[in-house]
Design a protein around this motif. Structure first.
Motif, PDB file in Angstrom:
ATOM      1  N   ASP A  10       0.836  -1.196   0.000  1.00  0.00           N
ATOM      2  CA  ASP A  10       0.000   0.000   0.000  1.00  0.00           C
ATOM      3  C   ASP A  10       0.869   1.244   0.000  1.00  0.00           C
ATOM      4  OD1 ASP A  10      -1.624   2.186   0.763  1.00  0.00           O
ATOM      5  OD2 ASP A  10      -3.071   0.818   1.652  1.00  0.00           O
ATOM      6  N   ASP A  12       0.485   4.080   1.186  1.00  0.00           N
ATOM      7  CA  ASP A  12       0.543   4.820   2.435  1.00  0.00           C
ATOM      8  C   ASP A  12       0.990   3.966   3.610  1.00  0.00           C
ATOM      9  OD1 ASP A  12      -0.198   7.405   1.656  1.00  0.00           O
ATOM     10  OD2 ASP A  12      -2.275   6.782   1.450  1.00  0.00           O
ATOM     11  N   ARG A 106     -10.539   1.168   3.446  1.00  0.00           N
ATOM     12  CA  ARG A 106      -9.809   2.180   4.202  1.00  0.00           C
ATOM     13  C   ARG A 106     -10.548   2.561   5.487  1.00  0.00           C
ATOM     14  NH1 ARG A 106      -5.574   4.828   1.320  1.00  0.00           N
ATOM     15  NH2 ARG A 106      -5.167   3.601  -0.540  1.00  0.00           N
ATOM     16  N   HIS A 109      -8.561   3.116   8.853  1.00  0.00           N
ATOM     17  CA  HIS A 109      -7.879   4.354   9.232  1.00  0.00           C
ATOM     18  C   HIS A 109      -8.585   5.046  10.392  1.00  0.00           C
ATOM     19  CE1 HIS A 109      -6.104   4.607   4.890  1.00  0.00           C
ATOM     20  NE2 HIS A 109      -5.538   3.681   5.626  1.00  0.00           N
ATOM     21  N   SER A 110      -9.907   4.900  10.465  1.00  0.00           N
ATOM     22  CA  SER A 110     -10.646   5.549  11.544  1.00  0.00           C
ATOM     23  C   SER A 110     -10.513   4.785  12.860  1.00  0.00           C
ATOM     24  CB  SER A 110     -12.125   5.677  11.179  1.00  0.00           C
ATOM     25  OG  SER A 110     -12.776   4.421  11.212  1.00  0.00           O
ATOM     26  N   VAL A 112      -7.566   3.594  14.045  1.00  0.00           N
ATOM     27  CA  VAL A 112      -6.206   3.730  14.577  1.00  0.00           C
ATOM     28  C   VAL A 112      -6.210   4.610  15.820  1.00  0.00           C
ATOM     29  CG1 VAL A 112      -3.886   4.573  14.065  1.00  0.00           C
ATOM     30  CG2 VAL A 112      -5.204   3.392  12.291  1.00  0.00           C
ATOM     31  N   LEU A 176     -10.579  10.758  12.717  1.00  0.00           N
ATOM     32  CA  LEU A 176      -9.268  10.119  12.661  1.00  0.00           C
ATOM     33  C   LEU A 176      -8.399  10.655  13.792  1.00  0.00           C
ATOM     34  CD1 LEU A 176     -10.222   9.327   9.760  1.00  0.00           C
ATOM     35  CD2 LEU A 176      -7.876   9.732   9.004  1.00  0.00           C
ATOM     36  N   LEU A 180      -2.584  11.107  12.217  1.00  0.00           N
ATOM     37  CA  LEU A 180      -2.834  10.745  10.815  1.00  0.00           C
ATOM     38  C   LEU A 180      -3.058  11.962   9.930  1.00  0.00           C
ATOM     39  CD1 LEU A 180      -5.104   7.586  11.222  1.00  0.00           C
ATOM     40  CD2 LEU A 180      -2.616   7.756  11.097  1.00  0.00           C
ATOM     41  N   LEU A 183       1.328  12.967   8.556  1.00  0.00           N
ATOM     42  CA  LEU A 183       2.162  11.797   8.317  1.00  0.00           C
ATOM     43  C   LEU A 183       3.606  12.223   8.052  1.00  0.00           C
ATOM     44  CD1 LEU A 183      -0.197   9.715   5.995  1.00  0.00           C
ATOM     45  CD2 LEU A 183       0.123   9.504   8.464  1.00  0.00           C
ATOM     46  N   LEU A 198      -3.748  11.968   5.941  1.00  0.00           N
ATOM     47  CA  LEU A 198      -4.237  10.723   5.372  1.00  0.00           C
ATOM     48  C   LEU A 198      -5.668  10.873   4.880  1.00  0.00           C
ATOM     49  CD1 LEU A 198      -3.764   7.751   4.762  1.00  0.00           C
ATOM     50  CD2 LEU A 198      -4.426   7.216   7.115  1.00  0.00           C
ATOM     51  N   ASN A 202      -6.982  10.099   1.056  1.00  0.00           N
ATOM     52  CA  ASN A 202      -8.082   9.187   0.748  1.00  0.00           C
ATOM     53  C   ASN A 202      -9.148   9.858  -0.109  1.00  0.00           C
ATOM     54  OD1 ASN A 202      -6.890   7.120   2.182  1.00  0.00           O
ATOM     55  ND2 ASN A 202      -8.070   7.478   4.041  1.00  0.00           N
ATOM     56  N   TRP A 246     -15.573   7.003   0.563  1.00  0.00           N
ATOM     57  CA  TRP A 246     -14.847   6.688   1.797  1.00  0.00           C
ATOM     58  C   TRP A 246     -15.537   7.327   2.997  1.00  0.00           C
ATOM     59  CZ3 TRP A 246     -11.403  10.089   4.739  1.00  0.00           C
ATOM     60  CH2 TRP A 246     -10.762   9.432   5.797  1.00  0.00           C
TER      61      TRP A 246
END
Length: 317
Positions: A10, A12, A106, A109-110, A112, A176, A180, A183, A198, A202, A246
């Motif tokens: 990936d 990212d 994806r 990502h939320s 993390v 998020l 993030l 980065l 991020l 997205n 997304w």
């Protein structure tokens, strides 16, 4: 275009984060176990190790991961669903749908957290810390490409292995964690001006790929879209009736499932995109041999399936 023989990661995903490095070590341990058993011709050792790892991964994907992420009922419905009734229907070669890779998958990502305890000696207050120079050999965050003794993961902090307090993921929603948005690494092959956020990456990917809105995806699946009121906080951007997929799927999870799992649109796309095991006629061995059993949900043919307990007895897990 994919370069033949080149491992694709990936764009990212930071290289060699501690988690990924140790998962690769597990794969090597399986390979060593197959060699040590001496029951496989030398020229077939890698293929056999590959089968063991792949089928464990596929079994866990269907019977452990997907029920948690999309719900047991949706998984069962999909397994019973005729191929022609699915949204993802490949004909010659399997591929990863853009709706899966660029939007639905994806969702993680939320989930993390801001920071993680890696083991008893290393707690990273931020998963990524943009203020730390990348030249440090052992930075106090979890960026990849760094090796140090304290960076090896204690898996009992992440999985139910007994006796430890787990670091539970965040719920699936439209928020998020702060790191993030800054980065400390750039996506490979992209200019340095690539957004550090991020979320922004997205959203831009969805535009570049020309994905339909979340509402249009819902209608195509014959699923009732979210109400405009459910997206009222983005109405000033004119996105409450035509929402980038997304963001739509994160909000759908939040509104329909209280963030505990994906909603109907995101859940369907993820469930169809995750590998469901070998297909009829592929990598199938005759029934009746040692260690053979039908994988649940795949009756009618049998595969060589090393159960996790068997692998542990061989000193792999």
């Amino acid at each position: 275009m994919n370069n033949p023989g080149k491992l694709l990661i990936d764009a990212d995903a930071p290289r060699d984060v501690p988690r990924n490095s140790q998962l690769r070590a597990l794969i090597n341990a399986v390979l060593d176990s197959v060699v040590a058993e001496g029951q496989v011709p030398p020229g077939e050792v890698f293929d056999e190790a590959q089968r063991i790892v792949r089928w464990h991964y596929q079994w866990m994907g269907v019977h452990e991961f997907l029920p948690h992420i999309v719900g047991e009922g949706r998984v069962k419905d999909l397994m019973r669903c005729h191929r022609e009734d699915r949204c993802y229907r490949w004909r010659h070669e399997p591929f990863i749908p853009a709706e899966f890779a660029v939007a639905a998958y994806r969702f993680g990502h939320s989930q993390v957290r801001t920071g993680y305890a890696v083991n008893a000696d290393f707690v990273a207050p931020k998963i990524f810390d943009a203020s730390i120079p990348n030249t440090l050999p052992d930075p106090n965050d979890l960026r990849g490409g760094k090796r140090a003794p304290r960076r090896f993961v204690d898996w009992s902090l992440f999985f139910e292995l007994g006796g430890r307090v787990l670091q539970i993921s965040q719920r699936i929603d439209t928020t998020l964690s702060a790191p993030l948005f800054e980065l400390p690494f750039n996506a490979p092959g992209l200019p340095s001006a690539n957004p550090a956020s991020l979320a922004q990456r997205n959203l831009l990917r969805g535009l570049v790929f020309g994905l339909p809105s979340g509402q249009d995806m819902a209608r195509a699946m014959r699923i009732k879209p979210l109400k405009s009121d459910d997206l009222g906080d983005v109405s000033h951007l004119k996105l409450h009736r035509s929402t980038t997929p997304w963001f739509y799927m994160l909000r759908e999870a939040e509104k329909c499932e209280q963030g505990k799992r994906l909603g109907p649109v995101g859940g369907r796309i993820v469930a169809e995109g995750v590998p469901r095991g070998p297909r009829r006629g592929q990598a199938v061995v005759p029934a009746g041999g040692p260690g053979l059993e039908a994988l649940p949900g795949q009756e009618g043919w049998r595969v060589h399936h090393h159960r996790p307990a068997e692998v542990r007895r061989r000193g792999v897990a």
